[in-house]
Design a protein around this motif. Structure first.
Motif, mmCIF file in Angstrom:
data_model
loop_
_atom_site.group_PDB
_atom_site.id
_atom_site.type_symbol
_atom_site.label_atom_id
_atom_site.label_comp_id
_atom_site.label_asym_id
_atom_site.label_seq_id
_atom_site.Cartn_x
_atom_site.Cartn_y
_atom_site.Cartn_z
ATOM 1 N N GLN A 178 -4.722 24.846 26.778
ATOM 2 C CA GLN A 178 -4.063 23.980 25.815
ATOM 3 C C GLN A 178 -4.991 23.616 24.647
ATOM 4 O OE1 GLN A 178 -4.421 23.628 29.003
ATOM 5 N NE2 GLN A 178 -2.615 22.833 30.043
ATOM 6 N N PRO A 220 5.432 30.953 24.333
ATOM 7 C CA PRO A 220 6.451 31.180 25.370
ATOM 8 C C PRO A 220 6.812 32.659 25.551
ATOM 9 C CG PRO A 220 7.432 30.177 23.429
ATOM 10 C CD PRO A 220 5.952 30.114 23.239
ATOM 11 N N SER A 250 -0.764 27.151 32.256
ATOM 12 C CA SER A 250 0.377 26.230 32.328
ATOM 13 C C SER A 250 1.727 26.936 32.371
ATOM 14 C CB SER A 250 0.377 25.226 31.162
ATOM 15 O OG SER A 250 -0.760 24.410 31.218
ATOM 16 N N PRO A 299 3.824 28.099 29.959
ATOM 17 C CA PRO A 299 4.772 27.364 29.110
ATOM 18 C C PRO A 299 5.963 28.229 28.684
ATOM 19 C CG PRO A 299 2.870 28.004 27.830
ATOM 20 C CD PRO A 299 2.607 28.471 29.232
ATOM 21 N N ILE A 304 7.578 22.246 29.194
ATOM 22 C CA ILE A 304 6.188 22.599 29.474
ATOM 23 C C ILE A 304 5.448 22.917 28.177
ATOM 24 C CG2 ILE A 304 4.671 24.228 30.656
ATOM 25 C CD1 ILE A 304 6.083 22.313 32.512
ATOM 26 N N LEU A 305 6.129 23.544 27.229
ATOM 27 C CA LEU A 305 5.503 23.868 25.949
ATOM 28 C C LEU A 305 5.076 22.597 25.222
ATOM 29 C CD1 LEU A 305 4.686 26.000 23.872
ATOM 30 C CD2 LEU A 305 6.997 25.834 22.905
ATOM 31 N N TYR A 351 2.052 21.319 26.891
ATOM 32 C CA TYR A 351 0.965 22.261 26.601
ATOM 33 C C TYR A 351 0.381 21.992 25.213
ATOM 34 C CZ TYR A 351 -1.081 26.926 25.685
ATOM 35 O OH TYR A 351 -1.911 27.961 25.364
ATOM 36 N N TRP A 389 2.050 25.974 38.692
ATOM 37 C CA TRP A 389 2.169 27.236 37.960
ATOM 38 C C TRP A 389 1.060 28.214 38.350
ATOM 39 C CZ3 TRP A 389 -2.090 28.363 34.988
ATOM 40 C CH2 TRP A 389 -2.937 27.281 34.689
#
Length: 1007
Positions: A50, A311, A323, A325, A330-331, A334, A656
């Motif tokens: 991230q 993504p 993660s 994403p 989640i994105l 992130y 994840w």
């Protein structure tokens, strides 16, 4: 025309000088910290940690193609990307300085520039740009694959572009420069967020150029508008765009039954429609300022759209997929680094605060099979001891102890707002910013970590004036990272700053704003809690960039002083020459040796050794950046040991990551994790607490695993809330050993069968089980010795969950082997599987040019050099214990062949002393004397330095160092005496007697 031509040519000359410098000193392979991850993610277009760096990754991929299939050359060319980006930064800095210098010296924009002024402007540009070229922090990032080089280029471009706009603001179409700046800012978000901090300075330039009634009040208003634009871009465009899209997606998926991303895509269409409509409206109704605003937002979004990469690549399930994403929620987390937690900014708790209440926050959503699921709610805590502008807030680990130590607070004393401010100014601002600033423009003792002390040598700044072997250790004076600059760059910069404010206050204010926002403002925003894993000077390089502008303008200030005695032309030549010598030339001379990484291979080879230490198809548990990122590089890019599954325990806490480990990766089969995703997904079994049920004797690990993962409420505790949860009923674990499994899978050799235990028993070391522990227990319970289980030797013992009695070194990795425990062994972590380790270290390992590299960085010398010595020592002692003294002597000779002679700390001195003793024992007196002399040289250097400190009543005098030094000297006397090394023994005795006399008063007081 002449000005433009010369300006362009000299700008490109600066680019050439800087780029050649960085290419000559480029690290030839991977570097420590994040570089291994960034290279791997660029080469294979994967998802980095991230908040991601998609633009950086795509550009890195382009540069990696220059390797033309030679994967070992990939890092060289991605490092070269940083070199060229840094060279371009220097070019734009030159043009920035000349633009500001021209405004100072040219009364009217269209008037011709006389020769002396032209020389002065170009001299200012050369001095400032080339001085920054050779500064410590900027050079460090210029020779490795890291985002800060590219981020600095973005900063340089946008600041140069606003000055370009300023020069042409009255011309038609000049506002295209503003739109260009917006696009670069949007792109820069896909590299690093530091570039956003230029926005307030850009806003002020715009105000000074377009403002009708410029005054202090309206200037403050313009500054506040600039700050609001920064907040809008940072939180509105970058953050809330994805957050709102996530909630649109929630409605479309959960309520309308549509697919994932359908709602987010619809929201993105709304943004497009609004922006297009706004542009159309502003054109139709002739509102140029509104039109500019909509165009800028549009182009920021154009640049920001690079994040579609995240993504898309996450959905491809790449090997490195931090993660994962693959959905909007989640994105959002992130992009906002939620994984790293949040530091309080304006209001919050002190470190000694107690939680007095808690409330539920927003629902945490996770992606299910067809809908978003509720994973619980965020908890908000209410504390009893809070303050405005909290700086001392962390109660993690050793943070409270360090606060008290730094501020000399009593153990039970409650922190006050005064303490809070002292911490802010003395540690966060001075220790973690001003110290870094002074490294770059005043000088530096060494590259040791200096976060914990504002005095002394390690990690501190120095002018170098008065320094010599009389008042400093030889190890410092002759060290590659000792860089005395005599404060000359600082003096030139301060002179330039003062002169700039005198001549062009508005422009100086703009540079000051850039300096502040890329320096102190970061300190206030990041609010570092306490000791960091590494020095953080790279975060403030934009601030150093701004100061380099004033170094350039210092040439003009000096010329103004010289014009009293000489002609304008002579003053220009003289000022430029003096400042070139005191700035770029001095910096290059002193800093080159501390930045020439052209022969260093330590990160690559240490990672290689980790992998080579593992048996075929091993599971290798690691922890932390330098334990992992170089390993990822070696495996993902060069394809070294693709059969080994690298498991980073600090990431294993994420559902994840556990799920990824259940998939095939490279040539590594899925891990033997039997849990279905529903048993460990977010919000499920995040923590399982220990509840001692007084079970007699150890319990089979499979039974424990089945119990703690059972969904049967009869096997759970019920909480006061009414919820049920699993618990750990015992810490006493057992694993029954099937000898056939162990032999069949080549865990041991047939001749080792008599060492085999019938069962492994150990005590789990924590009061709770988190997800990484749960997954590891699953692996231990169901692996059945099919795959070797290994841990890196640098892993923290808390991550070994009590398995130490069954871990045996085989090089850079511990191998889990079910031998009968030997309770007589004091150092359980020093046990070795001798012949396997011997083969690895003598025939397979690489040693990173440790002995021949021109420069070794901090991690090489302080982390891996002690590890290498310990590894050689453990092997030598193990071989002697196992009856192989001849092989032990060969190992000692290998050590002497591969390792440098440096002794950098008591830990190294201790191990070298033991190696010397073993050398004498194995009848190699020459090697024993060599090692003993190395230790003696280090110890006497430290004792002489402490004697100087004692004579001068320095507060840095260390009685403990003196005691340790005399202890080591006495040890060397004992060892050399027993080995009949008379000459060396007599010299050591004479030294010891001399130091006893010198420090007699101190030693008597202690007694």
């Amino acid at each position: 025309m002449q000005y433009k031509k010369i300006n362009n040519l000299l700008g490109w000359l600066c680019f050439a000088i800087a780029s050649v410098t960085y290419i000559l000193t480029l690290e030839p392979s991977v570097s420590f910290w994040d570089c291994g991850e960034f290279i791997s993610c660029a080469y294979r277009l994967q998802v980095a940690h991230q908040p991601g760096c998609p633009v950086f990754a795509m550009l890195g991929k382009a540069f990696s193609l220059l390797s033309f299939g030679n994967n070992a050359k990939v890092p060289y060319f991605t490092n070269m990307m940083s070199a060229f980006a840094s060279g371009a930064t220097i070019m734009f800095l030159f043009w920035t300085i000349t633009a500001l210098a021209k405004k100072m010296l040219q009364e009217k924009a269209d008037e011709a520039i006389e020769q002396s002024r032209l020389m002065l402007i170009m001299g200012a540009g050369l001095v400032g740009a080339l001085a920054f070229t050779y500064t410590d922090t900027f050079w460090f990032s210029a020779v490795e694959t890291i985002v800060f080089a590219m981020s600095s280029l973005c900063t340089a471009i946008v600041f140069w572009a606003i000055l370009k706009w300023d020069a042409h603001a009255d011309e038609p179409g000049a506002d295209r420069w503003i739109v260009f700046i917006a696009y670069v800012i949007g792109l820069s978000i896909g590299i690093h967020l530091l570039n956003l901090l230029t926005i307030p300075a850009i806003a002020l330039v715009y105000y000074f150029r377009r403002g009708k009634n410029v005054n202090a009040g309206s200037a403050i208003g313009a500054f506040l508008i600039g700050a609001l634009i920064l907040v809008f871009v940072q939180y509105g465009i970058r953050g809330y765009t994805i957050k709102i899209a996530a909630y649109f997606d929630l409605f479309f998926v959960n309520s309308l039954g549509m697919g994932f991303w359908s709602g987010a895509f619809f929201f993105f269409l709304i943004i497009v429609a609004v922006l297009a409509g706004g542009i159309w409206y502003s054109i139709k109704y002739k509102k140029p300022l509104l039109n500019l605003a909509f165009l800028c937002i549009t182009f920021i979004y154009f640049g920001y759209s690079s994040f579609a990469y995240i993504p898309i690549r996450a959905s491809a399930n790449t090997n490195l997929d931090n993660s994962h994403p693959d959905n909007a929620f989640i994105l959002y987390g992130y992009l906002n680094r939620i994984q790293y937690g949040e530091n309080p900014l304006l209001f919050g708790q002190y470190f000694d605060a107690k939680v007095i209440d808690q409330t539920e926050g927003n629902i945490i959503y996770r992606k299910g099979k067809t809908k978003y699921e509720n994973a619980g709610k965020k908890q908000n805590y209410v504390y009893d001891h809070t303050t405005f502008l909290p700086r001392m807030y962390s109660n993690d680990g050793q943070d409270p102890q360090f606060y008290r130590q730094w501020l000399q607070m009593g153990e039970g004393a409650a922190p006050t707002f005064g303490d809070n401010m002292k911490w802010l100014f003395s540690w966060q601002i001075y220790q973690m910013y001003v110290r870094y600033f002074l490294w770059n423009f005043v000088g530096r003792y060494n590259d040791a970590d200096g976060q914990q002390s504002s005095s002394g040598i390690d990690g501190n700044w120095t002018t170098g004036i008065g320094n010599s072997e009389k008042n400093l250790p030889k190890s410092v004076i002759h060290g590659t990272t000792y860089t005395p600059l005599f404060a000359l760059p600082l003096i030139i910069g301060v002179l330039g700053c003062v002169y700039h404010f005198q001549r062009k206050k508005r422009d100086a204010l703009v540079v000051l704003l850039l300096f502040f926002f890329t320096g102190i403002a970061i300190v206030l925003y990041v609010n570092q809690p306490s000791i960091q894993p590494r020095e953080r000077d790279y975060s403030y390089v934009g601030s150093f960039y701004a100061f380099a502008i004033w170094i350039g303008l210092g040439v003009i200030a000096l010329a103004e002083l010289l014009r009293v005695k000489v002609s304008p032309k002579g003053a220009a030549i003289g000022a430029t020459a003096v400042c070139l010598l005191a700035g770029p030339v001095l910096l290059a001379k002193e800093e080159w040796k501390a930045h020439d990484r052209s022969t260093k291979m330590t990160p690559h080879d240490m990672a290689y050794n980790y992998l080579i230490s593992c048996p075929p198809n091993a599971i290798l548990f690691t922890y932390g950046d330098n334990d992992t990122y170089s390993l990822w590089y070696d495996q993902e890019v060069e394809g070294i040991r693709p059969d080994v599954r690298i498991v980073n325990l600090s990431l294993f806490t994420g559902d994840w990551y556990i799920r990824q480990m259940q998939n095939k990766m490279n040539e590594s089969a899925p891990l033997p994790i039997t849990m279905p995703f529903d048993k460990y997904k977010e919000g499920v079994r995040d923590v399982i607490y220990f509840d001692d049920k007084k079970i007699p004797g150890p319990v089979e690990i499979k039974d424990i695993f089945d119990f703690i993962t059972s969904d049967d409420r009869r096997m759970m505790d019920q909480y006061q809330s009414g919820d049920f949860g699993n618990y750990l009923p015992t810490k006493n674990f057992k694993m029954t050993i099937n000898p056939d499994d162990v032999l069949k899978n080549n865990v041991i050799t047939p001749d080792q069968k008599d060492k085999l235990a019938t069962e492994m028993t150990w005590k789990f070391t924590s009061n709770y089980i988190t997800k990484e522990n749960l997954a590891m227990i699953d692996i231990l319970a169901h692996n059945n010795w099919v795959r070797p289980i290994c841990f890196t030797t640098t892993i923290g013992q808390e991550n070994l969950v009590g398995l130490q009695p069954y871990l045996y070194k085989e090089g850079f990795a511990y191998h889990l082997i079910p031998f009968k425990p030997d309770s007589a062994v004091k150092d359980q972590m020093g046990k070795i599987n001798s012949m396997v380790m011997y083969n690895n270290m003598m025939n397979k390992f690489k040693y990173g040019n440790f002995k021949t590299a021109k420069y070794l960085d901090h991690e090489s010398t302080t982390m891996f050099f002690p590890v290498m010595i310990s590894t050689f020592l453990d092997l030598t002692q193990g071989l002697i214990k196992d009856g192989h003294p001849d092989l032990a002597l060969k190992v000692l000779h290998k050590y002497d062949q591969e390792m440098p002679e440096m002794t950098n700390g008591l830990e190294v001195a201790d191990r070298k002393t033991i190696l010397a003793q073993i050398s004498y024992h194995l009848h190699d007196a020459a090697l024993g004397n060599k090692l003993a002399n190395q230790v003696d040289g280090y110890i006497t250097d430290q004792l002489n330095y402490n004697y100087y400190l004692m004579q001068n009543n320095s507060g840095e005098f260390s009685q403990r160092d003196v005691q340790n030094g005399l202890y080591f000297l006495n040890g060397l006397i004992s060892i050399t005496g027993e080995s009949n090394e008379t000459a060396l023994n007599n010299r050591l005795k004479a030294q010891f007697k001399d130091y006893e006399t010198k420090f007699g008063s101190i030693l008597q007081r202690q007694q």
